[in-house]
Design an enzyme around this catalytic site. Structure first.
Site, PDB file in Angstrom:
ATOM      1  N   LYS A  34     -60.858  51.267  15.409  1.00 52.65           N
ATOM      2  CA  LYS A  34     -60.484  52.654  15.712  1.00 52.65           C
ATOM      3  C   LYS A  34     -59.344  53.114  14.809  1.00 52.65           C
ATOM      4  CE  LYS A  34     -61.796  52.782  20.627  1.00 52.65           C
ATOM      5  NZ  LYS A  34     -61.294  52.899  22.021  1.00 52.65           N
ATOM      6  N   ALA A  85     -56.127  51.961  20.773  1.00 48.36           N
ATOM      7  CA  ALA A  85     -56.239  51.050  21.914  1.00 48.36           C
ATOM      8  C   ALA A  85     -57.656  51.073  22.462  1.00 48.36           C
ATOM      9  CB  ALA A  85     -55.246  51.439  23.009  1.00 48.36           C
ATOM     10  N   ASP A  86     -58.017  49.979  23.101  1.00 47.22           N
ATOM     11  CA  ASP A  86     -59.308  49.877  23.770  1.00 47.22           C
ATOM     12  C   ASP A  86     -59.116  49.045  25.034  1.00 47.22           C
ATOM     13  OD1 ASP A  86     -62.198  50.470  23.683  1.00 47.22           O
ATOM     14  OD2 ASP A  86     -62.406  48.293  23.624  1.00 47.22           O
ATOM     15  N   THR A  87     -59.650  49.517  26.155  1.00 48.39           N
ATOM     16  CA  THR A  87     -59.471  48.841  27.448  1.00 48.39           C
ATOM     17  C   THR A  87     -60.831  48.535  28.063  1.00 48.39           C
ATOM     18  OG1 THR A  87     -57.381  49.992  27.840  1.00 48.39           O
ATOM     19  CG2 THR A  87     -58.444  49.004  29.753  1.00 48.39           C
ATOM     20  N   GLY A  89     -56.707  45.947  24.122  1.00 46.09           N
ATOM     21  CA  GLY A  89     -56.328  45.597  22.765  1.00 46.09           C
ATOM     22  C   GLY A  89     -55.711  46.822  22.113  1.00 46.09           C
TER      23      GLY A  89
END
Length: 201
Positions: free
Chosen positions: A57, A76-78, A114
Site C-alpha cells: 500500500k 496499515a492493514d488489519t 501491519g
C-alpha cells in the site's frame, strides 16, 4: 502545517477510524487511500499477509500519487485471524458475516495490524502488532441483530470493537487501538524515532 512538523505525512488509508485516531494525536497529515489487490497468497500466514499488504500500500501511494520529496507515507492493514491462522477479512454477505461471528463466539482470536513507514521509496520501518481478543458466547439472535445493523460489513472479522460489538468482548490482551485498525502507541513512537514527526506539538 505546524512549523515544528518538518516532514509531511501521508496516510495511505481511507479508513475513517485510522484518520480519527491519528488526528487525535495532533499530527498533521493528508489522506491518499491505496488501491492494491489485497487477496492473500497461497499458504501465506496472517502476519506475513498484513506485513506485505501494508508495504505494498505504501509503495502504491508513493508510485502513483506522492511526488513530494521527503514525504513520509504511513500505511496499515488489519485482519482478524483464528487460532488456527485462518484469515477473516471483511464479510461479503450476511451469511459470510454470520459464519464469522459464530466462529468467533465463545473463543479467543488474534488481530494483526501491519504498518509501514516509507520515505522516498525507502522503507523506514515495518511492523506487525498482535492483540488477542476474547468473545463471550453470542446467541444467534444477537448475531442476526448485529448483522441487521450493517456494522460488520466494512470491518475485518465482521465486527468493530469500538461499536455495537463491544458488548461481545470479555478480554483484550494487547493494544486496544490495534483492534480498531491502528496500534497508535507503536505508530507514534516510530513516527518520532524514524521520521521526526512527534505528537501534540
Amino acid at each position: 502545517m505546524n512549523s515544528k512538523q518538518k516532514n509531511k505525512l501521508i496516510l495511505a488509508s481511507g479508513s475513517p477510524r485510522r484518520k480519527e485516531m491519528l488526528g487525535i494525536s495532533g499530527i498533521e497529515f493528508s489522506v491518499i487511500p491505496a488501491n492494491i489487490d489485497e487477496a492473500p497468497k497461497k499458504n501465506e500466514s496472517g502476519k506475513d499477509y498484513v506485513k506485505r499488504n501494508a508495504f505494498e500500500k505504501a509503495v502504491a501511494v508513493y508510485k502513483n500519487f506522492s511526488q513530494q520529496e521527503n514525504a513520509i507515507i504511513l500505511s496499515a492493514d488489519t485482519i482478524v485471524v483464528t487460532k488456527n491462522d485462518v484469515i477473516l477479512e471483511k464479510p461479503l454477505s450476511e451469511e459470510h458475516a454470520q459464519n464469522m461471528l459464530q466462529l468467533l463466539s465463545n473463543d479467543s482470536h488474534l488481530v494483526y495490524t501491519g504498518y509501514t513507514l516509507l520515505q522516498n521509496g525507502a522503507e523506514l520501518i515495518s511492523r506487525v502488532i498482535e492483540t488477542i481478543v476474547t468473545f463471550r458466547k453470542i446467541s444467534n439472535e444477537e448475531i442476526n441483530a448485529y448483522i441487521a445493523s450493517k456494522e460488520p460489513f466494512d470491518k475485518a472479522g465482521g465486527y468493530g470493537i469500538q461499536g455495537k460489538a463491544m458488548g461481545f468482548v470479555t478480554n483484550v490482551n494487547g493494544s486496544y487501538t490495534n483492534v480498531i485498525g491502528l496500534p497508535l502507541a507503536e505508530v507514534l513512537m516510530d513516527l518520532a524515532n524514524y521520521a521526526n514527526i512527534k505528537p501534540f506539538q
